[in-house]
Enzyme design. Structure first.
Site, PDB file in Angstrom:
ATOM      1  N   GLU B  32       0.940  -1.135  -0.077  1.00 19.77           N
ATOM      2  CA  GLU B  32       0.056   0.110  -0.186  1.00 19.77           C
ATOM      3  C   GLU B  32       0.813   1.291  -0.050  1.00 19.77           C
ATOM      4  O   GLU B  32       1.792   1.337   0.821  1.00 19.77           O
ATOM      5  CB  GLU B  32      -0.875  -0.183   1.002  1.00 19.77           C
ATOM      6  CG  GLU B  32      -1.906  -1.099   1.144  1.00 19.77           C
ATOM      7  CD  GLU B  32      -2.243  -1.597   2.556  1.00 19.77           C
ATOM      8  OE1 GLU B  32      -2.264  -0.908   3.458  1.00 19.77           O
ATOM      9  OE2 GLU B  32      -3.130  -2.726   2.564  1.00 19.77           O
ATOM     10  N   LEU B  61      -6.043  -1.871  -1.090  1.00 17.57           N
ATOM     11  CA  LEU B  61      -5.786  -1.947   0.379  1.00 17.57           C
ATOM     12  C   LEU B  61      -6.464  -3.099   0.990  1.00 17.57           C
ATOM     13  O   LEU B  61      -7.422  -3.509   1.585  1.00 17.57           O
ATOM     14  CB  LEU B  61      -6.571  -0.768   1.016  1.00 17.57           C
ATOM     15  CG  LEU B  61      -6.030  -0.125   2.289  1.00 17.57           C
ATOM     16  CD1 LEU B  61      -6.805   1.117   2.651  1.00 17.57           C
ATOM     17  CD2 LEU B  61      -6.093  -1.030   3.396  1.00 17.57           C
ATOM     18  N   GLU B  63      -4.344  -6.592   3.025  1.00 20.28           N
ATOM     19  CA  GLU B  63      -2.935  -7.415   3.232  1.00 20.28           C
ATOM     20  C   GLU B  63      -3.206  -8.825   2.806  1.00 20.28           C
ATOM     21  O   GLU B  63      -2.269  -9.469   2.532  1.00 20.28           O
ATOM     22  CB  GLU B  63      -2.636  -7.465   4.773  1.00 20.28           C
ATOM     23  CG  GLU B  63      -2.207  -6.086   5.271  1.00 20.28           C
ATOM     24  CD  GLU B  63      -3.186  -4.735   5.336  1.00 20.28           C
ATOM     25  OE1 GLU B  63      -4.607  -5.312   5.377  1.00 20.28           O
ATOM     26  OE2 GLU B  63      -2.909  -3.615   5.522  1.00 20.28           O
ATOM     27  N   GLY B  88       0.911  -4.060  12.857  1.00 15.36           N
ATOM     28  CA  GLY B  88      -0.448  -4.030  13.494  1.00 15.36           C
ATOM     29  C   GLY B  88      -1.341  -4.479  12.387  1.00 15.36           C
ATOM     30  O   GLY B  88      -2.371  -5.163  12.625  1.00 15.36           O
ATOM     31  N   PHE B  89      -0.971  -4.302  11.313  1.00 18.89           N
ATOM     32  CA  PHE B  89      -1.830  -4.405   9.914  1.00 18.89           C
ATOM     33  C   PHE B  89      -1.409  -5.694   9.263  1.00 18.89           C
ATOM     34  O   PHE B  89      -1.944  -5.848   8.310  1.00 18.89           O
ATOM     35  CB  PHE B  89      -1.921  -3.358   8.994  1.00 18.89           C
ATOM     36  CG  PHE B  89      -2.330  -1.820   9.754  1.00 18.89           C
ATOM     37  CD1 PHE B  89      -3.025  -1.904  10.889  1.00 18.89           C
ATOM     38  CD2 PHE B  89      -1.495  -0.732   9.617  1.00 18.89           C
ATOM     39  CE1 PHE B  89      -3.231  -0.782  11.431  1.00 18.89           C
ATOM     40  CE2 PHE B  89      -1.890   0.361  10.404  1.00 18.89           C
ATOM     41  CZ  PHE B  89      -2.433   0.310  11.283  1.00 18.89           C
ATOM     42  N   PRO B  92      -4.386  -9.135   8.804  1.00 16.94           N
ATOM     43  CA  PRO B  92      -5.554  -9.813   7.889  1.00 16.94           C
ATOM     44  C   PRO B  92      -4.892 -10.678   6.801  1.00 16.94           C
ATOM     45  O   PRO B  92      -5.430 -11.410   5.991  1.00 16.94           O
ATOM     46  CB  PRO B  92      -5.914  -8.514   7.058  1.00 16.94           C
ATOM     47  CG  PRO B  92      -5.745  -7.310   8.176  1.00 16.94           C
ATOM     48  CD  PRO B  92      -4.692  -7.816   8.917  1.00 16.94           C
ATOM     49  N   HIS B 132       0.255   0.530  15.800  1.00 16.82           N
ATOM     50  CA  HIS B 132       1.625   1.253  15.201  1.00 16.82           C
ATOM     51  C   HIS B 132       2.804   0.983  15.860  1.00 16.82           C
ATOM     52  O   HIS B 132       3.812   1.512  15.785  1.00 16.82           O
ATOM     53  CB  HIS B 132       1.299   2.811  14.928  1.00 16.82           C
ATOM     54  CG  HIS B 132       0.541   2.994  13.836  1.00 16.82           C
ATOM     55  ND1 HIS B 132      -1.103   2.841  14.304  1.00 16.82           N
ATOM     56  CD2 HIS B 132       0.376   3.363  12.565  1.00 16.82           C
ATOM     57  CE1 HIS B 132      -1.835   3.264  13.217  1.00 16.82           C
ATOM     58  NE2 HIS B 132      -0.949   3.703  12.266  1.00 16.82           N
TER      59      HIS B 132
HETATM   60  C1  TPP Z   1      -5.429  -3.269   7.656  1.00 20.03           C
HETATM   61  C2  TPP Z   1      -4.773  -2.043   7.693  1.00 20.03           C
HETATM   62  N1  TPP Z   1      -4.007  -1.838   6.732  1.00 20.03           N
HETATM   63  C3  TPP Z   1      -3.380  -0.738   6.450  1.00 20.03           C
HETATM   64  C4  TPP Z   1      -3.631   0.261   7.242  1.00 20.03           C
HETATM   65  C5  TPP Z   1      -2.856   1.700   7.184  1.00 20.03           C
HETATM   66  N2  TPP Z   1      -3.920   2.851   6.658  1.00 20.03           N
HETATM   67  C6  TPP Z   1      -4.318   3.378   7.333  1.00 20.03           C
HETATM   68  S1  TPP Z   1      -5.645   4.499   7.067  1.00 20.03           S
HETATM   69  C7  TPP Z   1      -5.312   3.835   5.162  1.00 20.03           C
HETATM   70  C8  TPP Z   1      -6.156   4.272   4.051  1.00 20.03           C
HETATM   71  C9  TPP Z   1      -7.340   4.021   4.230  1.00 20.03           C
HETATM   72  O1  TPP Z   1      -8.080   4.613   3.294  1.00 20.03           O
HETATM   73  P1  TPP Z   1      -9.831   4.435   3.145  1.00 20.03           P
HETATM   74  O2  TPP Z   1     -10.333   3.135   3.478  1.00 20.03           O
HETATM   75  O3  TPP Z   1     -10.349   5.240   1.768  1.00 20.03           O
HETATM   76  O4  TPP Z   1     -10.127   5.484   4.258  1.00 20.03           O
HETATM   77  P2  TPP Z   1      -9.896   7.108   4.414  1.00 20.03           P
HETATM   78  O5  TPP Z   1      -8.624   7.267   5.256  1.00 20.03           O
HETATM   79  O6  TPP Z   1      -9.576   7.574   3.189  1.00 20.03           O
HETATM   80  O7  TPP Z   1     -11.264   7.771   5.252  1.00 20.03           O
HETATM   81  C10 TPP Z   1      -4.361   2.843   5.375  1.00 20.03           C
HETATM   82  C11 TPP Z   1      -3.453   2.224   4.245  1.00 20.03           C
HETATM   83  C12 TPP Z   1      -4.463   0.104   8.393  1.00 20.03           C
HETATM   84  N3  TPP Z   1      -4.937   1.070   9.253  1.00 20.03           N
HETATM   85  N4  TPP Z   1      -5.175  -1.106   8.355  1.00 20.03           N
END
Ligand code: TPP
Lengths: 401, 330
Positions: B32, B61, B63, B88-89, B92, B132
């Protein structure tokens, strides 16, 4: 500008439909539908603040007179002001991180105000506006971002679940909760209960979200999936998550999907009320895609200049969710300058209050590390805790000599 | 030819990835935000620009999707390097890691190889919100079929990532996120030099009073403690494990036979962890050399606390020195 929707050919459409495969540009146009959100975008208030009649949805906002609209305006202004204050406080080192909602106020206030006391909301981590609409004191959100706490409000009282940071996890949790409402016989008439679950466009790629769709569908759970498509998942555009406009996915799971102008608070309120109503009566689930835009960075640690174009931002500023309500109210005589000034004043005081609270927020005591890991206690942890406290005591007494 | 450069851990990883991609067109990077953004830590900065979108994939997005498709790509002959944004991610993707990635070679009796690297920024100390700052490495070390390594310095970052990519086994590559951009840990590396092997533990400081074994971000804590202990007239030997599965405990046994005392240091909770395994094996192999029980300095057996409390949660040099005192008091 073309705002044509592209949909997958129907199974029976035959080879001609296959030959009509869209070009990548068409796909992207279908997803973003240029800047308009597409022909199927439900809108009640244009960016210029004109009221658009909607035979299907007007009845859901019949009661929204000038006073109620002023209330929605006030909600959005306060929430935005709080968001900007928190962003500034992060810059000043008072918060560890902030997750801005700038631009998403209408989606959050519109859907949040559609909920009733017995309904339940499962947020992701950007839903500060929904929290506000659920009566959560915004101060109680700040511990998470000042890193003194992992959560901080009364979930049952407010019908607002803890924030979820792992993308998509909460969608299944919400499905389970809504199944519970169903199993307890709380759906079926006007007084039925419903659940709403928030997630982003990026989240729609996660297995948990797909599984949430399946579960909610096969158990007829009273669950409104509320996807705030703010166009970006950190640096990745919506096109990186889907070839199909997101709301159209619902069909594949067997429930309705609808795309609403996420910058139009009236439309968000109407569509959410409709969807929740479907759920209350046992006709759920429903997917709402609120087509909106994240007007700030993903979080305060992000640098959007590396991936997004500034004219995109400029274009969306013209669609500001607050400005259009203001224009509508001003034009129709629903509010005068004194009203707008008084809301601004109230918002400033609201922000000052948050600031003062944040600056004086107490630090948690060190042995908070050990509290509530288990509901029933744990002897191993108890001895770790005692050892830790006597270790800390050692420093204290060493300091006395 | 030599090309000496002074690099942080982050930059060393970036150049190591670049070199691996130049040498083998089958090497892919996926994750990502790894493309335009260069990853949230900028470890893959500039790679998509130079290698294109088919070799540096900004993935959807998900994992499970990242790891599951990497498994398929590996079956097809690619060598995917997956980035997980924060430790922490990874969960999944846990199913794909434990059920497929770790077991396909065994299930097919070697017919399918799994040259997949999963890069995982891990550990605390960055003042972040939940998920994190964790240290889940023991969970992966417990899965047969996976190799688990961790780096603590720029030299190992540069060579280690290349060695991992060349390996035909699936490797979980844990990176100490709070040290990525540490200027103090800049090291001079001959980036045009001949590859070095690093997946064995290594004595990083010699000493005689007691041994401290650590990995990842804790190696710096151990070295800082050793420097402080020196002022008190104690000489600590510090070992960087580097390989967490399989554990290379030979140098640890040797050291313990010399010093008679061992402190196993890690940020992870202690119950059923790598430090448990180290303690068990050392008492088994070095029972007659030990002057004191093996002591462990670790995170507590709690979820990672809110970051305002992490200074208490994370083992620091004082906790190490305290453990040394307890060991010596035996
Ligand atoms: C399982 C997981 N993978 C990666 C992340 C890191 N991360 C946090 S927010 C984000 C993007 C999220 O985008 P979206 O779902 O469109 O929501 P937005 O923040 O734009 O509201 C990522 C990759 C996470 N929090 N959880």
């Amino acid at each position: 500008m073309p705002s044509e929707q592209w949909t997958h050919p129907e199974p029976g459409d035959g080879p001609a439909a296959v030959a009509a495969q869209p070009s990548p540009e068409q796909v992207i146009a279908g997803l973003r539908a240029t800047s308009e959100g597409g022909a199927e975008l439900t809108q009640l208030l244009t960016p210029e603040g004109e009221r658009v009649p909607s035979p299907q949805f007007d009845k859901y906002v019949d009661d929204i007179d000038a006073e109620a609209l002023r209330g929605l305006y006030r909600d959005m202004v306060l929430v935005r002001r709080a968001d900007r204050e928190a962003n500034a406080m992060q810059r000043q080192g008072q918060l560890g991180i902030w997750v801005p909602l700038l631009g998403q106020e209408a989606a959050q206030i519109g859907s949040g105000r559609a909920l009733r006391a017995n309904d339940m909301a499962f947020p992701s981590y950007r839903e500060h506006g929904v929290a506000f609409a659920r009566g959560v004191d915004m101060k109680d959100l700040l511990g998470i971002f000042r890193c003194t706490d992992h959560s901080g409000w009364d979930y049952q009282r407010h019908g607002f679940h803890p924030y979820t940071i792992v993308i998509g996890n909460q969608v299944l949790n919400a499905a389970g909760y809504a199944m519970g409402q169903k199993f307890e016989g709380k759906v079926g008439d006007d007084d039925g209960e419903a659940t709403i679950c928030y997630f982003g466009d990026g989240a729609t790629s996660q297995g948990d979200v797909h599984e949430g769709f399946v579960w909610a569908a096969v158990y007829d759970a009273p669950l409104v999936f509320f996807c705030q498509n703010n166009q970006w998942a950190i640096s990745e555009p919506t096109e990186r998550q889907s070839r199909l406009p997101l709301y159209q996915r619902a069909r594949g799971y067997g429930f309705p999907g609808i795309r609403v102008d996420g910058n139009d608070v009236l439309a968000c309120l109407a569509v959410s009320r409709w969807a929740l109503d479907e759920c209350r009566h046992g006709n759920g689930p429903v997917l709402i895609e609120a087509f909106t835009y994240r007007m700030d960075a993903h979080t305060t640690t992000d640098d959007p200049t590396r991936y997004r174009l500034s004219d995109e931002l400029e274009e969306w500023k013209l669609k500001d969710p607050i400005e259009r309500v203001r224009a509508f109210l001003a034009r129709g005589g629903g509010a005068d300058q004194a009203f707008f000034d008084s809301v601004q004043e109230e918002a400033d005081a609201f922000a000052a209050d948050l600031r003062e609270y944040t600056f004086n927020m107490p630090e948690p005591p060190p042995d908070r590390i050990f509290s509530n890991v288990y509901a029933e206690g744990n002897p191993v942890l108890e001895s770790q805790r005692e050892e830790f406290l006597s270790y800390l005591d050692g420093f204290a007494s060493a300091g006395e000599h | 030819m030599t090309d000496l450069q002074k690099l942080t851990i982050g930059k060393a990883l970036n150049l190591g990835l670049r070199r691996a991609m130049e040498e083998d067109p089958k090497v892919l990077i996926m994750g990502e935000d790894v493309g335009k953004l260069g990853g949230v830590f900028r470890i893959t900065d500039g790679l998509q620009k130079d290698f294109g979108e088919q070799r540096v994939l900004d993935t959807p997005l998900a994992e499970s999707g990242i790891i599951g498709t990497a498994v398929g790509l590996a079956v097809r002959g690619f060598r995917p390097v997956c980035e997980i944004q924060f430790e922490g991610f990874i969960f999944p993707g846990f199913d794909q890691i434990s059920s497929q990635l770790a077991k396909l070679h065994y299930r097919t009796q070697g017919k399918i190889k799994m040259p997949v690297v999963i890069r995982v920024p891990f550990g605390g100390g960055i003042g972040a919100v939940e998920h994190h700052s964790e240290s889940p490495e023991s969970l992966f070390a417990h899965i047969p079929g996976l190799k688990v390594v961790s780096i603590s310095n720029a030299v190992d970052a540069y060579w280690g990532i290349q060695e991992a990519i060349k390996s035909d086994d699936p490797i979980l590559f844990f990176e100490p996120k709070r040290l990525y951009h540490s200027g103090a840990l800049r090291a001079e590396i001959d980036v045009a030099g001949t590859p070095q092997r690093m997946f064995s533990s290594q004595v990083v400081r010699e000493g005689t009073t007691a041994t401290v074994v650590a990995y990842g971000p804790s190696v710096k804590v151990a070295l800082d403690a050793a420097a402080a202990a020196e002022d008190e007239g104690k000489s600590l030997e510090v070992i960087d494990l580097r390989t967490l599965s399989p554990l290379d405990l030979g140098p640890v046994f040797e050291s313990v036979r010399k010093t008679g005392r061992l402190i196993a240091l890690s940020e992870a909770p202690s119950e059923s962890s790598l430090t448990s395994e180290i303690a068990a094996r050392v008492q088994q192999e070095c029972f007659y050399s030990l002057e004191a029980p093996v002591l462990r300095v670790t995170g507590f057996d709690t979820p990672y606390p809110p970051a305002k409390l992490e200074e208490h949660y994370l083992p620091d040099l004082d906790r190490v020195l305290h453990a040394i005192d307890r060991s010596l008091a035996w």
